[in-house]
Motif scaffolding. Sequence first.
Motif, PDB file in Angstrom:
ATOM      1  N   LEU A   1       0.834  -1.207   0.000  1.00  0.00           N
ATOM      2  CA  LEU A   1       0.000   0.000   0.000  1.00  0.00           C
ATOM      3  C   LEU A   1       0.867   1.254   0.000  1.00  0.00           C
ATOM      4  N   LEU A   2       1.905   1.261   0.846  1.00  0.00           N
ATOM      5  CA  LEU A   2       2.778   2.427   0.948  1.00  0.00           C
ATOM      6  C   LEU A   2       3.650   2.617  -0.290  1.00  0.00           C
ATOM      7  N   LEU A   3       3.831   1.545  -1.062  1.00  0.00           N
ATOM      8  CA  LEU A   3       4.624   1.634  -2.291  1.00  0.00           C
ATOM      9  C   LEU A   3       3.758   1.867  -3.519  1.00  0.00           C
ATOM     10  N   SER A   4       2.460   1.973  -3.323  1.00  0.00           N
ATOM     11  CA  SER A   4       1.541   2.076  -4.461  1.00  0.00           C
ATOM     12  C   SER A   4       1.806   3.301  -5.325  1.00  0.00           C
ATOM     13  N   GLY A   5       2.381   4.342  -4.762  1.00  0.00           N
ATOM     14  CA  GLY A   5       2.675   5.552  -5.531  1.00  0.00           C
ATOM     15  C   GLY A   5       4.017   5.514  -6.220  1.00  0.00           C
ATOM     16  N   PHE A   6       4.744   4.395  -6.089  1.00  0.00           N
ATOM     17  CA  PHE A   6       6.070   4.273  -6.682  1.00  0.00           C
ATOM     18  C   PHE A   6       6.086   3.084  -7.650  1.00  0.00           C
ATOM     19  N   SER A   7       5.400   3.257  -8.773  1.00  0.00           N
ATOM     20  CA  SER A   7       5.251   2.142  -9.716  1.00  0.00           C
ATOM     21  C   SER A   7       6.577   1.740 -10.353  1.00  0.00           C
ATOM     22  N   ASN A   8       7.495   2.682 -10.480  1.00  0.00           N
ATOM     23  CA  ASN A   8       8.785   2.394 -11.108  1.00  0.00           C
ATOM     24  C   ASN A   8       9.866   2.201 -10.042  1.00  0.00           C
ATOM     25  N   ALA A   9       9.550   1.371  -9.049  1.00  0.00           N
ATOM     26  CA  ALA A   9      10.471   1.176  -7.927  1.00  0.00           C
ATOM     27  C   ALA A   9      11.208  -0.157  -8.045  1.00  0.00           C
ATOM     28  N   THR A  10      12.441  -0.135  -7.580  1.00  0.00           N
ATOM     29  CA  THR A  10      13.238  -1.359  -7.464  1.00  0.00           C
ATOM     30  C   THR A  10      13.459  -1.622  -5.988  1.00  0.00           C
ATOM     31  N   ILE A  11      13.203  -2.845  -5.554  1.00  0.00           N
ATOM     32  CA  ILE A  11      13.288  -3.197  -4.141  1.00  0.00           C
ATOM     33  C   ILE A  11      14.504  -4.089  -3.916  1.00  0.00           C
ATOM     34  N   GLY A  12      15.294  -3.740  -2.906  1.00  0.00           N
ATOM     35  CA  GLY A  12      16.476  -4.528  -2.592  1.00  0.00           C
ATOM     36  C   GLY A  12      16.503  -4.929  -1.131  1.00  0.00           C
ATOM     37  N   PHE A  13      17.054  -6.105  -0.861  1.00  0.00           N
ATOM     38  CA  PHE A  13      17.219  -6.592   0.507  1.00  0.00           C
ATOM     39  C   PHE A  13      18.325  -7.634   0.501  1.00  0.00           C
ATOM     40  N   GLU A  14      18.735  -8.061   1.688  1.00  0.00           N
ATOM     41  CA  GLU A  14      19.849  -9.003   1.795  1.00  0.00           C
ATOM     42  C   GLU A  14      19.389 -10.458   1.742  1.00  0.00           C
ATOM     43  N   LEU A  15      18.167 -10.730   2.169  1.00  0.00           N
ATOM     44  CA  LEU A  15      17.678 -12.108   2.141  1.00  0.00           C
ATOM     45  C   LEU A  15      17.274 -12.510   0.724  1.00  0.00           C
ATOM     46  N   SER A  16      17.423 -13.790   0.416  1.00  0.00           N
ATOM     47  CA  SER A  16      16.997 -14.280  -0.893  1.00  0.00           C
ATOM     48  C   SER A  16      15.801 -15.230  -0.769  1.00  0.00           C
ATOM     49  N   TYR A  17      15.275 -15.348   0.430  1.00  0.00           N
ATOM     50  CA  TYR A  17      14.144 -16.241   0.657  1.00  0.00           C
ATOM     51  C   TYR A  17      13.384 -15.768   1.892  1.00  0.00           C
ATOM     52  N   GLY A  18      12.220 -16.351   2.112  1.00  0.00           N
ATOM     53  CA  GLY A  18      11.419 -16.001   3.288  1.00  0.00           C
ATOM     54  C   GLY A  18      10.043 -15.499   2.899  1.00  0.00           C
ATOM     55  N   PRO A  19       9.171 -15.304   3.876  1.00  0.00           N
ATOM     56  CA  PRO A  19       7.787 -14.881   3.610  1.00  0.00           C
ATOM     57  C   PRO A  19       7.676 -13.575   2.824  1.00  0.00           C
ATOM     58  N   LEU A  20       8.533 -12.588   3.159  1.00  0.00           N
ATOM     59  CA  LEU A  20       8.460 -11.314   2.449  1.00  0.00           C
ATOM     60  C   LEU A  20       8.824 -11.496   0.981  1.00  0.00           C
ATOM     61  N   VAL A  21       9.850 -12.289   0.709  1.00  0.00           N
ATOM     62  CA  VAL A  21      10.249 -12.550  -0.673  1.00  0.00           C
ATOM     63  C   VAL A  21       9.122 -13.271  -1.418  1.00  0.00           C
ATOM     64  N   ASP A  22       8.503 -14.240  -0.748  1.00  0.00           N
ATOM     65  CA  ASP A  22       7.391 -14.970  -1.364  1.00  0.00           C
ATOM     66  C   ASP A  22       6.245 -14.023  -1.724  1.00  0.00           C
ATOM     67  N   TYR A  23       6.013 -13.038  -0.857  1.00  0.00           N
ATOM     68  CA  TYR A  23       4.922 -12.091  -1.115  1.00  0.00           C
ATOM     69  C   TYR A  23       5.283 -11.161  -2.280  1.00  0.00           C
ATOM     70  N   LEU A  24       6.493 -10.637  -2.263  1.00  0.00           N
ATOM     71  CA  LEU A  24       6.897  -9.663  -3.282  1.00  0.00           C
ATOM     72  C   LEU A  24       7.027 -10.272  -4.676  1.00  0.00           C
ATOM     73  N   ARG A  25       7.276 -11.568  -4.746  1.00  0.00           N
ATOM     74  CA  ARG A  25       7.417 -12.211  -6.052  1.00  0.00           C
ATOM     75  C   ARG A  25       6.132 -12.136  -6.859  1.00  0.00           C
ATOM     76  N   GLU A  26       5.002 -11.937  -6.175  1.00  0.00           N
ATOM     77  CA  GLU A  26       3.709 -11.864  -6.856  1.00  0.00           C
ATOM     78  C   GLU A  26       3.371 -10.437  -7.286  1.00  0.00           C
ATOM     79  N   THR A  27       4.229  -9.483  -6.959  1.00  0.00           N
ATOM     80  CA  THR A  27       3.989  -8.086  -7.343  1.00  0.00           C
ATOM     81  C   THR A  27       4.748  -7.776  -8.631  1.00  0.00           C
ATOM     82  N   ALA A  28       4.530  -6.571  -9.151  1.00  0.00           N
ATOM     83  CA  ALA A  28       5.168  -6.163 -10.413  1.00  0.00           C
ATOM     84  C   ALA A  28       6.514  -5.489 -10.190  1.00  0.00           C
ATOM     85  N   TYR A  29       6.930  -5.356  -8.939  1.00  0.00           N
ATOM     86  CA  TYR A  29       8.173  -4.657  -8.659  1.00  0.00           C
ATOM     87  C   TYR A  29       9.392  -5.488  -9.045  1.00  0.00           C
ATOM     88  N   LYS A  30      10.437  -4.790  -9.413  1.00  0.00           N
ATOM     89  CA  LYS A  30      11.731  -5.440  -9.656  1.00  0.00           C
ATOM     90  C   LYS A  30      12.389  -5.653  -8.299  1.00  0.00           C
TER      91      LYS A  30
END
Length: 199
Positions: free
Chosen positions: A43-72
Amino acid sequence: MKHFVGIDNSNTAHSVYIIDETGKKVKEFEITNNLPGFKNLELLLSGFSNATIGFELSYGPLVDYLRETAYKIISINPLKIKRYKESNLVSGNKTDSIDAHAIASYLRLNENSLKQMVFSSMEVETLKLLGVSHDRLTKEQTKYINKLTAIFRQYFPLYDGLFTSTSAVTLLKMVIKYPKWADLKSETKDDLRDFFILS
Protein backbone atom coordinates in the motif's frame (compact mmCIF):
# COMPACT_ATOMS: atom_id res chain seq x y z
CA MET A 1 11.19 9.11 -11.76
CA LYS A 2 12.81 5.95 -10.48
CA HIS A 3 12.74 5.04 -6.82
CA PHE A 4 14.88 2.61 -4.86
CA VAL A 5 13.58 0.77 -1.82
CA GLY A 6 15.97 -0.69 0.73
CA ILE A 7 14.56 -3.20 3.20
CA ASP A 8 16.51 -4.33 6.25
CA ASN A 9 15.07 -7.70 7.24
CA SER A 10 14.62 -8.89 10.82
CA ASN A 11 12.58 -11.52 12.61
CA THR A 12 9.76 -9.30 13.85
CA ALA A 13 9.81 -6.19 11.64
CA HIS A 14 11.42 -4.79 8.49
CA SER A 15 12.81 -1.28 8.18
CA VAL A 16 12.07 0.34 4.81
CA TYR A 17 13.94 3.30 3.30
CA ILE A 18 13.00 4.88 -0.05
CA ILE A 19 15.17 7.24 -2.11
CA ASP A 20 14.69 8.74 -5.56
CA GLU A 21 17.12 8.53 -8.48
CA THR A 22 19.09 11.52 -7.14
CA GLY A 23 19.63 9.79 -3.79
CA LYS A 24 17.21 12.02 -1.89
CA LYS A 25 15.21 10.43 0.91
CA VAL A 26 11.53 10.12 0.04
CA LYS A 27 10.06 8.01 2.82
CA GLU A 28 11.07 5.86 5.77
CA PHE A 29 8.87 3.47 7.73
CA GLU A 30 8.68 0.03 9.35
CA ILE A 31 6.45 -2.94 8.62
CA THR A 32 5.71 -6.03 10.65
CA ASN A 33 7.02 -9.39 9.44
CA ASN A 34 3.62 -10.88 8.63
CA LEU A 35 0.91 -10.71 5.99
CA PRO A 36 -0.69 -7.45 7.30
CA GLY A 37 2.79 -5.89 7.27
CA PHE A 38 3.45 -7.04 3.70
CA LYS A 39 0.09 -5.66 2.54
CA ASN A 40 0.92 -2.38 4.27
CA LEU A 41 4.23 -2.28 2.41
CA GLU A 42 2.45 -2.76 -0.91
CA LEU A 43 0.00 0.00 0.00
CA LEU A 44 2.78 2.43 0.95
CA LEU A 45 4.62 1.63 -2.29
CA SER A 46 1.54 2.08 -4.46
CA GLY A 47 2.67 5.55 -5.53
CA PHE A 48 6.07 4.27 -6.68
CA SER A 49 5.25 2.14 -9.72
CA ASN A 50 8.78 2.39 -11.11
CA ALA A 51 10.47 1.18 -7.93
CA THR A 52 13.24 -1.36 -7.46
CA ILE A 53 13.29 -3.20 -4.14
CA GLY A 54 16.48 -4.53 -2.59
CA PHE A 55 17.22 -6.59 0.51
CA GLU A 56 19.85 -9.00 1.79
CA LEU A 57 17.68 -12.11 2.14
CA SER A 58 17.00 -14.28 -0.89
CA TYR A 59 14.14 -16.24 0.66
CA GLY A 60 11.42 -16.00 3.29
CA PRO A 61 7.79 -14.88 3.61
CA LEU A 62 8.46 -11.31 2.45
CA VAL A 63 10.25 -12.55 -0.67
CA ASP A 64 7.39 -14.97 -1.36
CA TYR A 65 4.92 -12.09 -1.12
CA LEU A 66 6.90 -9.66 -3.28
CA ARG A 67 7.42 -12.21 -6.05
CA GLU A 68 3.71 -11.86 -6.86
CA THR A 69 3.99 -8.09 -7.34
CA ALA A 70 5.17 -6.16 -10.41
CA TYR A 71 8.17 -4.66 -8.66
CA LYS A 72 11.73 -5.44 -9.66
CA ILE A 73 13.28 -7.17 -6.64
CA ILE A 74 16.96 -7.81 -6.05
CA SER A 75 18.80 -9.78 -3.36
CA ILE A 76 22.16 -8.23 -2.43
CA ASN A 77 25.06 -9.99 -0.76
CA PRO A 78 25.27 -8.73 2.87
CA LEU A 79 29.08 -8.41 2.60
CA LYS A 80 28.67 -5.91 -0.23
CA ILE A 81 26.33 -3.80 1.89
CA LYS A 82 28.74 -3.96 4.82
CA ARG A 83 31.66 -2.76 2.67
CA TYR A 84 29.52 -0.06 1.13
CA LYS A 85 28.50 1.24 4.56
CA GLU A 86 32.09 1.31 5.74
CA SER A 87 33.21 3.27 2.68
CA ASN A 88 30.35 5.61 1.92
CA LEU A 89 28.05 6.27 4.86
CA VAL A 90 28.67 8.10 8.08
CA SER A 91 29.99 5.94 10.89
CA GLY A 92 27.89 5.10 13.89
CA ASN A 93 26.08 2.32 15.66
CA LYS A 94 24.24 -0.20 13.54
CA THR A 95 20.55 0.55 13.19
CA ASP A 96 17.90 -0.97 10.95
CA SER A 97 17.29 2.45 9.39
CA ILE A 98 20.97 2.92 8.47
CA ASP A 99 21.10 -0.55 6.95
CA ALA A 100 17.92 0.01 4.92
CA HIS A 101 19.34 3.33 3.71
CA ALA A 102 22.60 1.62 2.73
CA ILE A 103 20.72 -1.03 0.75
CA ALA A 104 18.67 1.61 -1.10
CA SER A 105 21.79 3.67 -1.90
CA TYR A 106 23.78 0.65 -3.06
CA LEU A 107 20.84 -0.35 -5.22
CA ARG A 108 20.70 3.08 -6.85
CA LEU A 109 24.42 3.15 -7.64
CA ASN A 110 24.71 -0.43 -8.85
CA GLU A 111 21.33 -1.12 -10.43
CA ASN A 112 22.75 -1.97 -13.85
CA SER A 113 25.16 -4.58 -12.49
CA LEU A 114 22.66 -6.31 -10.21
CA LYS A 115 20.48 -9.17 -11.39
CA GLN A 116 16.78 -9.24 -10.76
CA MET A 117 15.58 -12.26 -8.82
CA VAL A 118 14.18 -15.02 -11.01
CA PHE A 119 11.73 -17.45 -9.49
CA SER A 120 10.82 -20.99 -10.42
CA SER A 121 7.59 -22.69 -9.43
CA MET A 122 6.49 -22.55 -5.80
CA GLU A 123 7.44 -26.22 -5.42
CA VAL A 124 11.00 -25.60 -6.64
CA GLU A 125 11.37 -22.50 -4.48
CA THR A 126 10.18 -24.48 -1.45
CA LEU A 127 12.69 -27.23 -2.23
CA LYS A 128 15.48 -24.63 -2.52
CA LEU A 129 14.52 -23.17 0.85
CA LEU A 130 14.53 -26.62 2.46
CA GLY A 131 17.98 -27.23 0.99
CA VAL A 132 19.32 -23.96 2.41
CA SER A 133 17.80 -24.72 5.83
CA HIS A 134 19.22 -28.25 5.84
CA ASP A 135 22.69 -26.99 4.92
CA ARG A 136 22.60 -24.34 7.66
CA LEU A 137 21.41 -26.81 10.31
CA THR A 138 24.05 -29.36 9.28
CA LYS A 139 26.79 -26.77 9.66
CA GLU A 140 25.43 -25.71 13.06
CA GLN A 141 25.29 -29.33 14.20
CA THR A 142 28.89 -29.93 13.10
CA LYS A 143 30.05 -26.81 14.93
CA TYR A 144 28.50 -27.86 18.24
CA ILE A 145 29.65 -31.48 17.92
CA ASN A 146 33.22 -30.22 17.47
CA LYS A 147 32.87 -28.08 20.59
CA LEU A 148 31.48 -31.04 22.51
CA THR A 149 34.35 -33.25 21.31
CA ALA A 150 36.90 -30.71 22.55
CA ILE A 151 35.20 -30.65 25.96
CA PHE A 152 35.23 -34.44 26.19
CA ARG A 153 38.92 -34.60 25.33
CA GLN A 154 39.73 -32.06 28.01
CA TYR A 155 37.46 -33.12 30.85
CA PHE A 156 36.37 -36.69 30.05
CA PRO A 157 39.32 -38.32 28.22
CA LEU A 158 38.11 -41.75 29.32
CA TYR A 159 35.06 -41.50 27.07
CA ASP A 160 36.78 -39.97 24.05
CA GLY A 161 37.53 -43.32 22.43
CA LEU A 162 34.47 -45.28 23.55
CA PHE A 163 32.02 -43.93 20.97
CA THR A 164 32.32 -42.89 17.34
CA SER A 165 30.51 -39.61 18.02
CA THR A 166 30.41 -37.38 21.07
CA SER A 167 26.84 -36.48 20.16
CA ALA A 168 25.62 -40.04 20.84
CA VAL A 169 22.76 -39.93 23.34
CA THR A 170 24.07 -43.00 25.18
CA LEU A 171 27.44 -41.35 25.69
CA LEU A 172 25.86 -38.22 27.13
CA LYS A 173 23.76 -40.31 29.51
CA MET A 174 26.88 -42.24 30.50
CA VAL A 175 28.79 -39.09 31.41
CA ILE A 176 25.88 -37.88 33.53
CA LYS A 177 25.63 -41.21 35.35
CA TYR A 178 29.38 -41.87 35.58
CA PRO A 179 31.19 -38.51 35.54
CA LYS A 180 34.31 -39.99 37.15
CA TRP A 181 36.41 -43.08 36.45
CA ALA A 182 35.78 -44.33 39.98
CA ASP A 183 32.01 -44.22 39.37
CA LEU A 184 32.31 -46.32 36.23
CA LYS A 185 34.87 -48.72 37.73
CA SER A 186 32.63 -49.53 40.69
CA GLU A 187 29.81 -50.81 38.46
CA THR A 188 29.37 -54.54 37.80
CA LYS A 189 29.00 -56.06 34.33
CA ASP A 190 25.32 -56.60 34.99
CA ASP A 191 24.87 -52.93 35.96
CA LEU A 192 26.60 -51.78 32.80
CA ARG A 193 24.61 -54.19 30.66
CA ASP A 194 21.36 -52.91 32.15
CA PHE A 195 22.51 -49.33 31.59
CA PHE A 196 23.19 -49.91 27.89
CA ILE A 197 19.94 -51.81 27.39
CA LEU A 198 17.89 -49.05 29.00
CA SER A 199 19.80 -46.30 27.23
